[in-house]
Write an enzyme that holds these catalytic residues in place. Structure first.
Site, PDB file in Angstrom:
ATOM      1  N   GLY A 124       1.839 -47.000  49.170  1.00 18.00           N
ATOM      2  CA  GLY A 124       1.136 -48.200  49.633  1.00 18.00           C
ATOM      3  C   GLY A 124       0.311 -48.899  48.579  1.00 18.00           C
ATOM      4  N   PHE A 160      -9.963 -38.658  38.353  1.00 22.25           N
ATOM      5  CA  PHE A 160     -11.112 -39.427  37.874  1.00 22.25           C
ATOM      6  C   PHE A 160     -11.589 -38.781  36.581  1.00 22.25           C
ATOM      7  N   TYR A 171       0.070 -36.461  29.299  1.00 23.98           N
ATOM      8  CA  TYR A 171      -0.826 -35.326  29.019  1.00 23.98           C
ATOM      9  C   TYR A 171      -0.439 -34.079  29.816  1.00 23.98           C
ATOM     10  N   LYS A 195      -0.692 -31.819  36.619  1.00 25.79           N
ATOM     11  CA  LYS A 195       0.543 -32.496  36.188  1.00 25.79           C
ATOM     12  C   LYS A 195       1.412 -31.543  35.357  1.00 25.79           C
ATOM     13  N   PRO A 197       4.586 -41.817  32.721  1.00 28.28           N
ATOM     14  CA  PRO A 197       4.177 -43.158  32.296  1.00 28.28           C
ATOM     15  C   PRO A 197       2.979 -43.117  31.349  1.00 28.28           C
ATOM     16  N   PRO A 206       0.050 -46.106  29.866  1.00 25.34           N
ATOM     17  CA  PRO A 206      -0.824 -46.980  30.644  1.00 25.34           C
ATOM     18  C   PRO A 206      -0.091 -48.118  31.352  1.00 25.34           C
ATOM     19  N   ARG A 219     -10.890 -45.548  38.359  1.00 25.61           N
ATOM     20  CA  ARG A 219     -11.338 -44.162  38.193  1.00 25.61           C
ATOM     21  C   ARG A 219     -11.276 -43.668  36.750  1.00 25.61           C
TER      22      ARG A 219
HETATM   23  C1  HXC Z   1     -17.428 -35.781  39.862  1.00 25.26           C
HETATM   24  C2  HXC Z   1     -16.479 -36.116  41.940  1.00 25.26           C
HETATM   25  C3  HXC Z   1     -16.203 -37.467  41.616  1.00 25.26           C
HETATM   26  C4  HXC Z   1     -16.587 -37.947  40.311  1.00 25.26           C
HETATM   27  C5  HXC Z   1     -15.482 -37.085  43.626  1.00 25.26           C
HETATM   28  N1  HXC Z   1     -16.023 -35.939  43.189  1.00 25.26           N
HETATM   29  N2  HXC Z   1     -15.580 -38.029  42.685  1.00 25.26           N
HETATM   30  N3  HXC Z   1     -17.073 -35.286  41.071  1.00 25.26           N
HETATM   31  N4  HXC Z   1     -17.188 -37.060  39.483  1.00 25.26           N
HETATM   32  N5  HXC Z   1     -16.363 -39.201  39.916  1.00 25.26           N
HETATM   33  C6  HXC Z   1     -16.128 -34.672  43.926  1.00 25.26           C
HETATM   34  C7  HXC Z   1     -16.883 -34.804  45.227  1.00 25.26           C
HETATM   35  O1  HXC Z   1     -18.295 -34.744  45.025  1.00 25.26           O
HETATM   36  C8  HXC Z   1     -16.349 -33.607  45.996  1.00 25.26           C
HETATM   37  O2  HXC Z   1     -16.907 -32.397  45.541  1.00 25.26           O
HETATM   38  C9  HXC Z   1     -14.888 -33.561  45.568  1.00 25.26           C
HETATM   39  O3  HXC Z   1     -14.824 -34.247  44.321  1.00 25.26           O
HETATM   40  C10 HXC Z   1     -13.987 -34.268  46.574  1.00 25.26           C
HETATM   41  O4  HXC Z   1     -14.445 -35.592  46.745  1.00 25.26           O
HETATM   42  P1  HXC Z   1     -14.110 -36.445  48.049  1.00 25.26           P
HETATM   43  O5  HXC Z   1     -14.615 -37.810  47.826  1.00 25.26           O
HETATM   44  O6  HXC Z   1     -14.551 -35.710  49.266  1.00 25.26           O
HETATM   45  O7  HXC Z   1     -12.496 -36.363  48.001  1.00 25.26           O
HETATM   46  P2  HXC Z   1     -11.402 -37.241  48.703  1.00 25.26           P
HETATM   47  O8  HXC Z   1     -11.985 -38.128  49.772  1.00 25.26           O
HETATM   48  O9  HXC Z   1     -10.312 -36.314  49.053  1.00 25.26           O
HETATM   49  O10 HXC Z   1     -10.944 -38.254  47.522  1.00 25.26           O
HETATM   50  C11 HXC Z   1     -10.175 -37.781  46.433  1.00 25.26           C
HETATM   51  C12 HXC Z   1     -10.551 -38.468  45.121  1.00 25.26           C
HETATM   52  C13 HXC Z   1     -10.558 -40.014  45.263  1.00 25.26           C
HETATM   53  C14 HXC Z   1      -9.565 -37.993  44.071  1.00 25.26           C
HETATM   54  C15 HXC Z   1     -11.966 -38.035  44.707  1.00 25.26           C
HETATM   55  O11 HXC Z   1     -10.846 -40.639  44.010  1.00 25.26           O
HETATM   56  C16 HXC Z   1      -9.219 -40.512  45.744  1.00 25.26           C
HETATM   57  O12 HXC Z   1      -9.019 -40.652  46.964  1.00 25.26           O
HETATM   58  N6  HXC Z   1      -8.273 -40.828  44.828  1.00 25.26           N
HETATM   59  C17 HXC Z   1      -6.909 -41.248  45.188  1.00 25.26           C
HETATM   60  C18 HXC Z   1      -6.348 -42.273  44.263  1.00 25.26           C
HETATM   61  C19 HXC Z   1      -6.430 -41.967  42.809  1.00 25.26           C
HETATM   62  O13 HXC Z   1      -7.202 -41.100  42.376  1.00 25.26           O
HETATM   63  N7  HXC Z   1      -5.683 -42.720  42.021  1.00 25.26           N
HETATM   64  C20 HXC Z   1      -5.714 -42.603  40.581  1.00 25.26           C
HETATM   65  C21 HXC Z   1      -4.493 -41.931  40.111  1.00 25.26           C
HETATM   66  S1  HXC Z   1      -4.441 -42.276  38.433  1.00 25.26           S
HETATM   67  P3  HXC Z   1     -18.145 -31.671  46.317  1.00 25.26           P
HETATM   68  O14 HXC Z   1     -18.361 -30.403  45.546  1.00 25.26           O
HETATM   69  O15 HXC Z   1     -19.299 -32.625  46.228  1.00 25.26           O
HETATM   70  O16 HXC Z   1     -17.671 -31.441  47.718  1.00 25.26           O
HETATM   71  C22 HXC Z   1      -3.662 -41.119  37.590  1.00 25.26           C
HETATM   72  C23 HXC Z   1      -3.378 -41.556  36.172  1.00 25.26           C
HETATM   73  C24 HXC Z   1      -2.934 -40.508  35.255  1.00 25.26           C
HETATM   74  O17 HXC Z   1      -3.377 -40.077  38.068  1.00 25.26           O
HETATM   75  C25 HXC Z   1      -2.825 -40.881  33.800  1.00 25.26           C
HETATM   76  C26 HXC Z   1      -3.350 -42.197  33.339  1.00 25.26           C
HETATM   77  C27 HXC Z   1      -3.097 -42.539  31.903  1.00 25.26           C
HETATM   78  P1  NAP Z   2      -2.878 -45.358  42.908  1.00 28.36           P
HETATM   79  O1  NAP Z   2      -2.524 -46.740  43.314  1.00 28.36           O
HETATM   80  O2  NAP Z   2      -4.270 -44.900  43.099  1.00 28.36           O
HETATM   81  O3  NAP Z   2      -1.867 -44.367  43.612  1.00 28.36           O
HETATM   82  C1  NAP Z   2      -2.184 -43.129  44.140  1.00 28.36           C
HETATM   83  C2  NAP Z   2      -1.647 -43.074  45.561  1.00 28.36           C
HETATM   84  O4  NAP Z   2      -1.754 -41.737  46.046  1.00 28.36           O
HETATM   85  C3  NAP Z   2      -2.396 -43.977  46.530  1.00 28.36           C
HETATM   86  O5  NAP Z   2      -1.470 -44.787  47.213  1.00 28.36           O
HETATM   87  C4  NAP Z   2      -3.080 -43.015  47.499  1.00 28.36           C
HETATM   88  O6  NAP Z   2      -3.094 -43.551  48.817  1.00 28.36           O
HETATM   89  C5  NAP Z   2      -2.167 -41.793  47.395  1.00 28.36           C
HETATM   90  N1  NAP Z   2      -2.866 -40.555  47.721  1.00 28.36           N
HETATM   91  C6  NAP Z   2      -3.984 -40.057  47.143  1.00 28.36           C
HETATM   92  N2  NAP Z   2      -4.349 -38.905  47.725  1.00 28.36           N
HETATM   93  C7  NAP Z   2      -3.413 -38.656  48.671  1.00 28.36           C
HETATM   94  C8  NAP Z   2      -3.228 -37.598  49.601  1.00 28.36           C
HETATM   95  N3  NAP Z   2      -4.073 -36.571  49.664  1.00 28.36           N
HETATM   96  N4  NAP Z   2      -2.159 -37.651  50.427  1.00 28.36           N
HETATM   97  C9  NAP Z   2      -1.293 -38.694  50.367  1.00 28.36           C
HETATM   98  N5  NAP Z   2      -1.417 -39.711  49.515  1.00 28.36           N
HETATM   99  C10 NAP Z   2      -2.470 -39.693  48.683  1.00 28.36           C
HETATM  100  O7  NAP Z   2      -2.565 -45.142  41.345  1.00 28.36           O
HETATM  101  P2  NAP Z   2      -1.243 -45.390  40.465  1.00 28.36           P
HETATM  102  O8  NAP Z   2      -1.720 -45.754  39.116  1.00 28.36           O
HETATM  103  O9  NAP Z   2      -0.283 -46.269  41.153  1.00 28.36           O
HETATM  104  O10 NAP Z   2      -0.640 -43.915  40.359  1.00 28.36           O
HETATM  105  C11 NAP Z   2       0.649 -43.595  40.849  1.00 28.36           C
HETATM  106  C12 NAP Z   2       1.199 -42.405  40.094  1.00 28.36           C
HETATM  107  O11 NAP Z   2       1.389 -42.726  38.729  1.00 28.36           O
HETATM  108  C13 NAP Z   2       0.299 -41.177  40.115  1.00 28.36           C
HETATM  109  O12 NAP Z   2       1.100 -40.011  40.213  1.00 28.36           O
HETATM  110  C14 NAP Z   2      -0.365 -41.224  38.773  1.00 28.36           C
HETATM  111  O13 NAP Z   2      -0.796 -39.971  38.342  1.00 28.36           O
HETATM  112  C15 NAP Z   2       0.778 -41.746  37.933  1.00 28.36           C
HETATM  113  N6  NAP Z   2       0.402 -42.321  36.648  1.00 28.36           N
HETATM  114  C16 NAP Z   2      -0.190 -43.549  36.608  1.00 28.36           C
HETATM  115  C17 NAP Z   2      -0.485 -44.090  35.380  1.00 28.36           C
HETATM  116  C18 NAP Z   2      -1.084 -45.461  35.276  1.00 28.36           C
HETATM  117  O14 NAP Z   2      -1.351 -45.900  34.151  1.00 28.36           O
HETATM  118  N7  NAP Z   2      -1.308 -46.174  36.354  1.00 28.36           N
HETATM  119  C19 NAP Z   2      -0.209 -43.396  34.210  1.00 28.36           C
HETATM  120  C20 NAP Z   2       0.375 -42.133  34.296  1.00 28.36           C
HETATM  121  C21 NAP Z   2       0.693 -41.619  35.525  1.00 28.36           C
HETATM  122  P3  NAP Z   2      -4.275 -43.271  49.899  1.00 28.36           P
HETATM  123  O15 NAP Z   2      -5.550 -43.445  49.183  1.00 28.36           O
HETATM  124  O16 NAP Z   2      -3.997 -44.271  50.965  1.00 28.36           O
HETATM  125  O17 NAP Z   2      -4.054 -41.869  50.393  1.00 28.36           O
END
Ligand code: HXC
Ligand code: NAP
Length: 293
Positions: A24, A105, A156, A171, A197, A199, A208
């Site tokens: 989504g 994050f 990474y 990962k 991928p 960036p 994040r």
């Molecule tokens: C330190 C943190 C934190 C932060 C959360 N926590 N954010 N700790 N610094 N910035 C801690 C909380 O205090 C809690 O611990 C635990 O992590 C869980 O947090 P919740 O908010 O309860 O978790 P949740 O609601 O499940 O959310 C998960 C999440 C959130 C990962 C924290 O950011 C999320 O929903 N992300 C989904 C989308 C996402 O991350 N997309 C990016 C993918 S990018 P405690 O101990 O307090 O309970 C990617 C790129 C890769 O992967 C490579 C790029 C080049």
């Molecule tokens: P994104 O938009 O934040 O995508 C992450 C998705 O995961 C969101 O749609 C989120 O939806 C879903 N998600 C998170 N926690 C989940 C859970 N517990 N259950 C089900 N769904 C969950 O970020 P993106 O950049 O597009 O990332 C997509 C993929 O590419 C990831 O695997 C990431 O590691 C990888 N990647 C991205 C980059 C980049 O530069 N963007 C680089 C390398 C790798 P909800 O919040 O609705 O659950």
């Protein structure tokens, strides 16, 4: 050069049902949109059903394809099984599982609570495991073949990275799972591949990884030899190829799409890029002069 051109012919995924976790938003949404254009039926899943419903409406009207939106937290195996059942009920079968959902994050590792570390491992590694195990067992039990699992990792996964240690750890596990099952489950007619991928700006990742003015401070395009970030369609093109029948002999591979970013960080003498062109005559002379020393 136009990086947004679409690569495959229009019916390349016709008849296939593809499940995209995290479909989504960001890259998941971009891949979903392109798969629909290529004729596939799509299931998009994540925790936020309102977001998924809105994307379903948007993409169905944009492409004329069919989308099923299913709420599913990949950390919960029961929810994953329910999502699989809903997909089969809607489309009769599933052909492709795309493990794209992730959490991440930046943080110094010593600031992380045990639960914070677990949260990332649970979404990325356990979530991918949950989906892969549920779908794999289903395909094996029903003797369904010609199935594809595509995992999204990062570069990474093999180099590791400071400040995103839970993500790097998870990962790396996903990469190991990809390569292991590519061998073990080939006999059941499944292929496993991964994309790493570099960036690709998305809101989820950039909020994040580069919060506040870090976006301006660290221009990620500068780290890339090609001097630009990726376009979503470039990734969607690669993913479409890897889930299509055109890649039938590709199994156990991880394809990097990062403009050369990770290799630039790796090569010991890559820093010589800083040397101005005019200096090379002098440097060559100095090196040659040492021949008989
Ligand atoms: C330190 C943190 C934190 C932060 C959360 N926590 N954010 N700790 N610094 N910035 C801690 C909380 O205090 C809690 O611990 C635990 O992590 C869980 O947090 P919740 O908010 O309860 O978790 P949740 O609601 O499940 O959310 C998960 C999440 C959130 C990962 C924290 O950011 C999320 O929903 N992300 C989904 C989308 C996402 O991350 N997309 C990016 C993918 S990018 P405690 O101990 O307090 O309970 C990617 C790129 C890769 O992967 C490579 C790029 C080049
Ligand atoms: P994104 O938009 O934040 O995508 C992450 C998705 O995961 C969101 O749609 C989120 O939806 C879903 N998600 C998170 N926690 C989940 C859970 N517990 N259950 C089900 N769904 C969950 O970020 P993106 O950049 O597009 O990332 C997509 C993929 O590419 C990831 O695997 C990431 O590691 C990888 N990647 C991205 C980059 C980049 O530069 N963007 C680089 C390398 C790798 P909800 O919040 O609705 O659950």
């Amino acid at each position: 050069m136009d990086y947004t051109k679409k690569m495959l012919r229009d019916d390349a995924l016709k008849g296939k049902t593809i499940v995209v976790t995290g479909g989504g938003s960001g890259l998941g949404k971009a891949m979903t949109a392109y798969f629909l254009e290529l004729g596939a039926n799509l299931v998009i899943t994540s925790r936020n059903i309102e977001k998924l419903q809105a994307v379903k409406t948007e993409l169905e009207s944009q492409t004329g394809g069919k989308v099923l939106a299913v709420q599913c937290d990949v950390r919960n195996y029961d929810e994953v099984e329910a999502m699989l059942n809903a997909s089969v009920e809607a489309f009769g079968k599933v052909d492709v599982l795309l493990n794209n959902a992730a959490g991440n994050f930046i943080s110094p590792t010593e600031r992380l609570s045990a639960n914070a570390f677990d949260t990332i491992i649970d979404i990325v590694l356990k979530g991918t495991k949950n989906c892969t195990l549920a779908f794999g067992k289903y395909w094996i039990k029903n003797k369904e073949t010609e199935k594809v699992v595509l995992n999204i990792v990062t570069t990474y996964a093999w180099t590791g990275s400071a400040y995103v240690v839970p993500s790097a750890t998870a990962k790396a596990g996903v990469l190991a799972m990809t390569r292991s099952l590519a061998v073990e489950w080939a006999k059941y007619g499944m292929r496993f591949n991964a994309i790493a991928p570099g960036p690709f700006p998305t809101k989820g990742a950039w909020d994040r990884l580069l919060p506040g003015d870090l976006k301006e401070k660290f221009d990620l395009a500068k780290k890339v030899p090609l001097k630009r970030v990726g376009k979503h369609q470039e990734l969607a093109n690669l993913a479409a190829y890897l889930v299509s029948d055109f890649s039938s002999y590709v199994n156990g591979e991880v394809i990097t799409i990062d403009g050369g970013e990770w290799l630039k960080g790796a090569g010991q003498m890559n820093l010589l890029e800083e040397v101005p062109k005019e200096m090379w005559d002098m440097l060559e002379m100095m090196i040659r002069a040492k021949k008989n020393d």
